[in-house]
Design a protein around this motif. Structure first.
Motif, PDB file in Angstrom:
ATOM      1  N   GLN A  68      -5.701   2.585  -3.427  1.00  0.00           N
ATOM      2  CA  GLN A  68      -5.790   1.195  -3.013  1.00  0.00           C
ATOM      3  C   GLN A  68      -4.667   0.354  -3.635  1.00  0.00           C
ATOM      4  OE1 GLN A  68      -9.817  -0.388  -3.452  1.00  0.00           O
ATOM      5  NE2 GLN A  68     -10.581   1.703  -3.600  1.00  0.00           N
TER       6      GLN A  68
ATOM      7  N   CYS B 199     -12.033  -2.765 -10.125  1.00  0.00           N
ATOM      8  CA  CYS B 199     -11.397  -3.614  -9.120  1.00  0.00           C
ATOM      9  C   CYS B 199     -11.561  -5.075  -9.518  1.00  0.00           C
ATOM     10  CB  CYS B 199     -12.018  -3.357  -7.751  1.00  0.00           C
ATOM     11  SG  CYS B 199     -11.318  -4.403  -6.452  1.00  0.00           S
TER      12      CYS B 199
ATOM     13  N   CYS C  63      -6.985  -7.972  -4.076  1.00  0.00           N
ATOM     14  CA  CYS C  63      -6.663  -7.705  -2.672  1.00  0.00           C
ATOM     15  C   CYS C  63      -7.754  -8.169  -1.728  1.00  0.00           C
ATOM     16  CB  CYS C  63      -6.416  -6.209  -2.470  1.00  0.00           C
ATOM     17  SG  CYS C  63      -5.070  -5.553  -3.463  1.00  0.00           S
TER      18      CYS C  63
ATOM     19  N   ALA D  47       0.849  -1.182   0.000  1.00  0.00           N
ATOM     20  CA  ALA D  47       0.000   0.000   0.000  1.00  0.00           C
ATOM     21  C   ALA D  47       0.886   1.233   0.000  1.00  0.00           C
ATOM     22  CB  ALA D  47      -0.912  -0.005   1.217  1.00  0.00           C
TER      23      ALA D  47
ATOM     24  N   THR E  14      -8.551   6.818  -0.667  1.00  0.00           N
ATOM     25  CA  THR E  14      -7.382   5.946  -0.566  1.00  0.00           C
ATOM     26  C   THR E  14      -6.878   5.518  -1.942  1.00  0.00           C
ATOM     27  OG1 THR E  14      -8.215   5.067   1.532  1.00  0.00           O
ATOM     28  CG2 THR E  14      -6.530   3.764   0.407  1.00  0.00           C
TER      29      THR E  14
END
Length: 311
Positions: A238, A280, A284, A193, A236
């Motif tokens: 990611q 996505c 993760c 990250a 964020t």
């Protein structure tokens, strides 16, 4: 009305038809839901369309709840919510479709006679299904926890089922198991990250429009726009976005507002975009199948001139 069967036959690329408004209305309870999952007014536009099935939606990640199991549902190819009845939410979520809302075109069945008057009446009811309740928005995303049941963190059967059906590769399954072991036993993150030390990082000032070409900046440039938690003004960067670093994409649309899954509130964004085809892939999060758009601050991107892209 269910039509999908647990067989070795690959479900993906199967052509189905979204049922008529009156058929769908007949499956819903007084809250406009089936098994806790809302049929949203935005889905009405798909009625009568023939669309290929992307995959089963037998499990999904739910923010704050981990992985959950859903019964008798699928994802259709690129059938996304446009947010038009939810005050133009820009999340662009991939919609969940209960099997009862779909017709299989490759099965013998007796067709119902068309009843246009009944369909128009049902369509008016579906168009007025509730989108807000108790101060928050009601949609499939905010109701996912209620529409699903828990999956034990050690239960591998949902993933094994996807391998058996050809929806998840054996290599991806092994990677998922290894990633879980790294997190739960060894306490190590599955992917790096990015984080920085900026106090009030800039969101960017590109004012990108749909169709423009961009390049995702380098890791060091992105770190300069992040705080110690890896966020840019609350958004964020990611780990699943790392794979796009250095690559060139087209802007899909600007992201100005979206509904928060955990609270149902609408939040405003600026200088943020979604990129064409960049969703996505769940690497993760144990290969979650929701394929949500990733949201990119303009400060993470660099505009590419048209001549540089060969267009």
């Amino acid at each position: 009305m269910a039509f999908l069967h647990d067989s070795k036959a690959v479900l993906a690329r199967r052509l189905v038809e979204v049922r008529s408004p009156r058929e769908i209305l007949a499956t819903l309870d007084q809250h406009g839901q089936l098994d806790g999952l809302p049929f949203m007014p935005e889905m009405l536009a798909f009625c009568g369309q023939r669309i290929t099935v992307a995959r089963r939606a037998s499990r999904t990640c739910v923010v704050g709840h981990g992985f959950r199991r859903m019964r008798s549902a699928v994802f259709l190819h690129d059938a996304r919510c446009n947010g038009s009845v939810h005050d133009n939410c820009d999340r662009g979520c991939l919609l969940f479709w209960k099997e009862a809302w779909l017709k299989a075109l490759d099965q013998d069945r007796i067709e119902d006679e068309a009843d246009h008057a009944a369909d128009l009446k049902a369509a008016r009811v579906l168009a007025r299904l509730p989108t807000r309740r108790e101060g928050g928005y009601v949609c499939q995303s905010t109701r996912l926890a209620a529409a699903t049941t828990p999956i034990s963190r050690w239960d591998l059967r949902p993933w094994l089922g996807e391998v058996w059906r050809g929806e998840l590769s054996l290599r991806a399954f092994i990677g998922t198991v290894w990633g879980a072991l790294r997190r739960r036993v060894l306490g190590r993150p599955e992917a790096e990250a990015l984080a920085g030390s900026a106090q009030r990082p800039s969101r960017g000032e590109l004012r990108l429009a749909p169709g423009e070409w961009i390049t995702v900046k380098s890791p060091d440039e992105i770190r300069d726009t992040l705080d110690v938690r890896g966020r840019n003004r609350g958004l964020t960067f990611q780990p699943t976005m790392n794979g796009a670093i250095g690559s060139t994409f087209q802007v899909a649309f600007p992201v100005r507002r979206m509904i928060v899954e955990t609270t149902g509130e609408m939040i405003e964004l600026s200088h943020t975009v979604a990129l064409e085809g960049v969703t996505c892939q769940g690497r993760c999060v144990a290969h979650c199948p929701r394929q949500e758009y990733l949201f990119w601050r303009e400060s993470w991107l660099r505009r590419v001139q048209a001549d540089a892209t060969g267009s």
